[in-house]
Design a protein around this motif. Structure first.
Motif, mmCIF file in Angstrom:
data_model
loop_
_atom_site.group_PDB
_atom_site.id
_atom_site.type_symbol
_atom_site.label_atom_id
_atom_site.label_comp_id
_atom_site.label_asym_id
_atom_site.label_seq_id
_atom_site.Cartn_x
_atom_site.Cartn_y
_atom_site.Cartn_z
ATOM 1 N N UNK A 97 23.328 -32.703 20.260
ATOM 2 C CA UNK A 97 22.013 -33.208 19.844
ATOM 3 C C UNK A 97 21.691 -34.541 20.520
ATOM 4 N N UNK A 98 22.650 -35.447 20.504
ATOM 5 C CA UNK A 98 22.367 -36.770 21.077
ATOM 6 C C UNK A 98 22.160 -36.701 22.586
ATOM 7 N N UNK B 186 17.930 -40.552 15.885
ATOM 8 C CA UNK B 186 17.895 -39.491 14.873
ATOM 9 C C UNK B 186 17.300 -40.008 13.562
ATOM 10 N N UNK B 187 17.145 -39.117 12.598
ATOM 11 C CA UNK B 187 16.593 -39.478 11.288
ATOM 12 C C UNK B 187 17.476 -40.448 10.520
ATOM 13 N N UNK C 275 21.400 -44.932 17.616
ATOM 14 C CA UNK C 275 21.674 -44.073 16.456
ATOM 15 C C UNK C 275 21.649 -44.961 15.221
ATOM 16 N N UNK C 276 21.796 -44.361 14.063
ATOM 17 C CA UNK C 276 21.568 -45.123 12.831
ATOM 18 C C UNK C 276 22.841 -45.778 12.306
ATOM 19 N N UNK C 277 23.992 -45.376 12.821
ATOM 20 C CA UNK C 277 25.201 -46.097 12.425
ATOM 21 C C UNK C 277 26.445 -45.250 12.349
ATOM 22 N N UNK C 278 26.440 -44.261 11.444
ATOM 23 C CA UNK C 278 27.694 -43.542 11.269
ATOM 24 C C UNK C 278 27.813 -42.398 12.270
ATOM 25 N N UNK C 279 29.060 -42.093 12.626
ATOM 26 C CA UNK C 279 29.400 -40.921 13.426
ATOM 27 C C UNK C 279 30.250 -40.008 12.537
ATOM 28 N N UNK C 280 30.561 -38.802 12.985
ATOM 29 C CA UNK C 280 31.233 -37.863 12.076
ATOM 30 C C UNK C 280 32.434 -38.465 11.350
ATOM 31 N N UNK C 281 32.429 -38.265 10.048
ATOM 32 C CA UNK C 281 33.587 -38.657 9.243
ATOM 33 C C UNK C 281 34.516 -37.449 9.277
#
Ligand code: GLN
Ligand code: ZN
Length: 765
Positions: free
Chosen positions: A750-751, A735-736, A443-449
């Motif tokens: 999604x993941x 993901x994007x 993944x690109x780095x962040x997960x839900x804040x």
């Protein structure tokens, strides 16, 4: 009296009122009435504020619930069939096009499942517009009358406004062909769209508007001949149409000279040019005006927060008056003020020395007015001398210059910005070490804040919980994210970035040479706003910024963990940069700070480091040529200064999003793996361009701006589509972009589908 003019005002409200209601509307907490009420209040406040400041030419239709370009697509009926078939209300169609919509069927409503249109950078700013998307079946017609309604709304308050719309040539050129009509050239639709523009303009005129600001910002780009020629066709058509208000064609963010021949002699009332960005175009653009045309002189910076230097601004406008006379000159903001925060007076915590150097949108209203008064011969001595003192205070301040930083920059050499070995050798070393499967997932780095994260961060900022308590909380969040990724089977993990309020602000806050605002929000896209830090002086790194979290995350998992940093260009571009020295001076300073951080991350355990540079494309000078090659040189060098201190066995990732990336622009970064936003790219030629890129790439597989969940089959189909063109052995699955704005439920689903799809392909290859 020389008139003052503002090309547009921020529409988010001084305290993010628009975000709060739109998000409440999306989650079903408030209805349309409340949404529209808040929108109206914001518009009315903005007009009244400008009126009270004494601005002569005030814009209307600068408001939008999502994006002003998307508004036009809705207005002109450029709505792909996939959105119309659900028969949604106009506002819901707008949001569906902007952010996608997925909704289960209820008793009263059909199920909806549609992806968002593509969103891209607005020129070289950090604002994003929703790309108009045309097909052979697009039938332009007026689908409502938002500009007229908003004009009348202001008029009701006794405020005469100048409506603003994006002009036909820019509107088409900024759009693209839909996937069912890839052979369609948007500009070929000009003749079809002009009657609709004429109809809109006539309606505005009938409502009482005497003048309209028609934005043609593409005038600052390199344009194909066909597009250059379109200006004449378009504006002659409009000049010959009935009941058309006076048109002022506005360009901004650059130099129009290479396209001057296409606008010279156009039958319009006047032009607006950006002289903050391109003062050097003055003589030629003035010479190109006809004997009656007016010149709107964009002299108050719409893109930055520094106070204007009144003595310079006044001298510049006087030059225009000397050439054209007072009646033909208007003093204006360089662009819409959309790109600046709303009001400096709401900043209570800013150091007073620094605050005295700043000017936000509300303050810029006064600036335009003072300059207009000064050149009209009114007595504004007091304002001029207060301004001169502020300008001098900044120049002389110790905050601005740091000799140690300047010395370090002088020591930069070739070796500092090259990896020890070339990519093929590094790849072999890394393969042996990480042993990743084909189609590695990440993944690109962040997960839900989550709300919980924000509440805890707030408590910590306010001193309601101790540093240890906050630390424990962050660790537990990291652990949650790590376990989740292991559980669904991702290959290269991230720590989730729970400690970061924002990928730029977080680093800016820890670096010396930055200042921060409390309410300085600026719209980035839709309901996403950012609060850019301000680079106030030479930048240095007093301590480690991300080491603790990344090292902890790696310590609790056997899978490789990516250390996550924001690259020098992105930190710079998503801040308000200094305007006293060039960005070429500021970028390597940040590169050196990142290098120290990367080198401190590496020794203990973090062996994969991702340095995000999503802004590298937006920083690219709008035109090809010397300026662009200079930029690419210092931008990529600053990145390499940051990343080339690591061992060959260690993997450098980078990430890009929001734009039409040209793989040639990122080659020189020499990252081992890059991930890019790609889910909206359908053109096989574009995919082909990336196939030739030498290093490994994750072509983003789903849109993270949308709450929509792609199914496993959808991922399989999309991967298959890309594999027709793109080689499997370089193919990463991701993901994007980061997932911070999404909810956990969406992310989990999604993941999981994405990882399952990758596994399917592993079996096949
Ligand atoms: N690592 C960042 C994130 O995942 C990247 C964000 C971005 O590219 N805009 O949020
Ligand atoms: Zn991104």
């Amino acid at each position: 009296m020389v008139q003052s003019s503002v090309l547009g005002f921020p529409r988010i409200g001084a305290f993010r009122e628009l975000k709060k209601t739109t998000e409440a509307y999306w989650s079903g907490k408030v209805g349309k009435d409340e949404l529209f009420k808040v929108g109206k209040e914001i518009r009315e406040n903005n007009w009244k504020l400008q009126k009270a400041a004494g601005v002569d030419v005030i814009a209307s239709n600068d408001f939008s619930y999502y994006d002003q370009v998307l508004d036009l697509s809705l207005l002109f009926n450029a709505i792909p069939e996939r959105y119309t078939k659900y028969e949604l209300d106009p506002i819901d169609t707008l949001f569906a096009m902007g952010r996608g919509l997925q909704r289960k069927a209820t008793d009263s409503e059909k199920a909806v499942d549609v992806t968002a249109l593509e969103m891209v950078k607005w020129f070289d700013s950090n604002y994003h517009y929703v790309r108009p998307t045309f097909s052979h079946s697009t039938e332009f017609k007026l689908n409502g009358q938002k500009p007229v309604d908003e004009y009348l709304e202001a008029k009701k308050l006794g405020i005469e406004t100048r409506p603003v719309v994006v002009g036909p040539v820019s509107y088409l050129f900024l759009g693209k062909a839909d996937k069912d009509s890839l052979d369609l050239e948007p500009i070929s639709l000009l003749e079809k769209i002009l009657p609709v523009y004429a109809e809109l303009l006539a309606k505005l005129s009938a409502a009482g508007a005497t003048s309209v600001q028609i934005d043609e910002p593409i005038l600052v780009l390199d344009l194909p001949e066909k597009v250059q020629a379109a200006f004449k066709t378009a504006y002659e058509y409009l000049a010959n149409a009935k009941n058309i208000p006076k048109l002022v064609v506005a360009s901004y963010f650059g130099d129009v000279r290479p396209n001057l021949a296409s606008i010279k002699g156009l039958p319009v009332h006047g032009f607006h040019f950006d002289f903050v960005r391109a003062p050097e175009q003055f003589d030629e653009v003035v010479a190109a005006l006809t004997a009656e045309q007016v010149l709107s002189v964009g002299i108050i910076d719409g893109r930055n927060i520094w106070k204007a230097d009144f003595s310079e601004a006044v001298a510049f406008v006087e030059k225009a008056i000397a050439a054209l006379g007072k009646d033909r000159v208007i003093v204006a903001t360089s662009s819409s003020l959309l790109h600046t925060p709303v009001d400096l007076t709401n900043e209570k915590k800013l150091d007073s020395e620094i605050k005295n150097w700043f000017s936000f949108a509300t303050q810029k209203l006064d600036e335009v007015v003072v300059v207009a008064k000064a050149v009209s011969g009114e007595d504004v001595k007091e304002a001029l001398s207060v301004n001169a003192a502020a300008i001098k205070s900044r120049k002389d301040s110790a905050i601005t210059n740091d000799a140690d930083v300047q010395k370090k920059v002088d020591s930069i050499n070739e070796k500092l910005s090259s990896r020890a070995a070339a990519f093929p050798e590094r790849l072999a070393a890394q393969k042996g070490k990480f042993n990743l499967p084909l189609f590695p997932t990440t993944t690109i780095g962040s997960f839900p804040q989550t709300k919980d994260i924000r509440i805890n961060r707030n408590k910590f900022t306010k001193g309601e919980i101790t540093a240890e308590q906050y630390d424990t909380f962050i660790k537990s969040e990291i652990e949650k994210v790590v376990r989740f990724q292991e559980e669904i089977g991702l290959d290269v993990l991230v720590h989730g970035e729970p400690e970061r309020n924002d990928m730029v602000q977080y680093f800016g806050e820890q670096l010396k040479g930055f200042a921060f605002t409390t309410n300085g929000w600026v719209q980035s896209y839709g309901s996403r706003y950012v609060r850019p830090p301000v680079v106030v002086g030479d930048v240095s790194r007093p301590h480690a910024m991300s080491v603790k979290e990344s090292v902890y995350a790696q310590s609790i998992s056997k899978k490789p963990m990516k250390g996550m940093l924001t690259g020098p260009i992105t930190v710079l571009r998503w801040s308000f940069p200094r305007n006293d020295v060039s960005q070429k001076v500021q970028a390597p300073q940040l590169g050196l700070d990142m290098r120290d951080e990367v080198n401190e991350l590496e020794p203990p355990s973090v062996e994969v480091i991702q340095v995000d540079e999503p802004a590298i494309r937006e920083g690219l000078p709008l035109r090809s040529g010397q300026e662009r090659s200079d930029y690419l040189k210092y931008a990529t060098e600053s990145f390499r200064i940051g990343t080339s201190g690591v061992k060959n066995t260690n993997q450098i990732h980078s990430h890009f999003c929001y734009s039409d990336l040209d793989p040639n622009h990122i080659k020189a970064l020499d990252a081992d793996v890059v991930s890019i936003e790609f889910s909206k790219k359908d053109d096989p030629n574009y995919i082909q361009e990336f196939s030739n890129y030498p290093n490994h790439i994750g072509l983003g597989l789903f849109d993270i701006h949308s709450p929509r969940i792609p199914s496993k089959e959808e991922f399989i189909a999309r991967i298959g589509e890309i594999l027709k063109v793109y080689p499997a052995d370089k193919f990463w699955v991701n993901p994007d972009c980061g997932l911070k704005t999404r909810g956990w439920e969406e992310v989990r689903a999604s993941l999981t589908n994405m990882v399952e799809a990758a596994k399917t392909y592993r079996e096949k290859y």
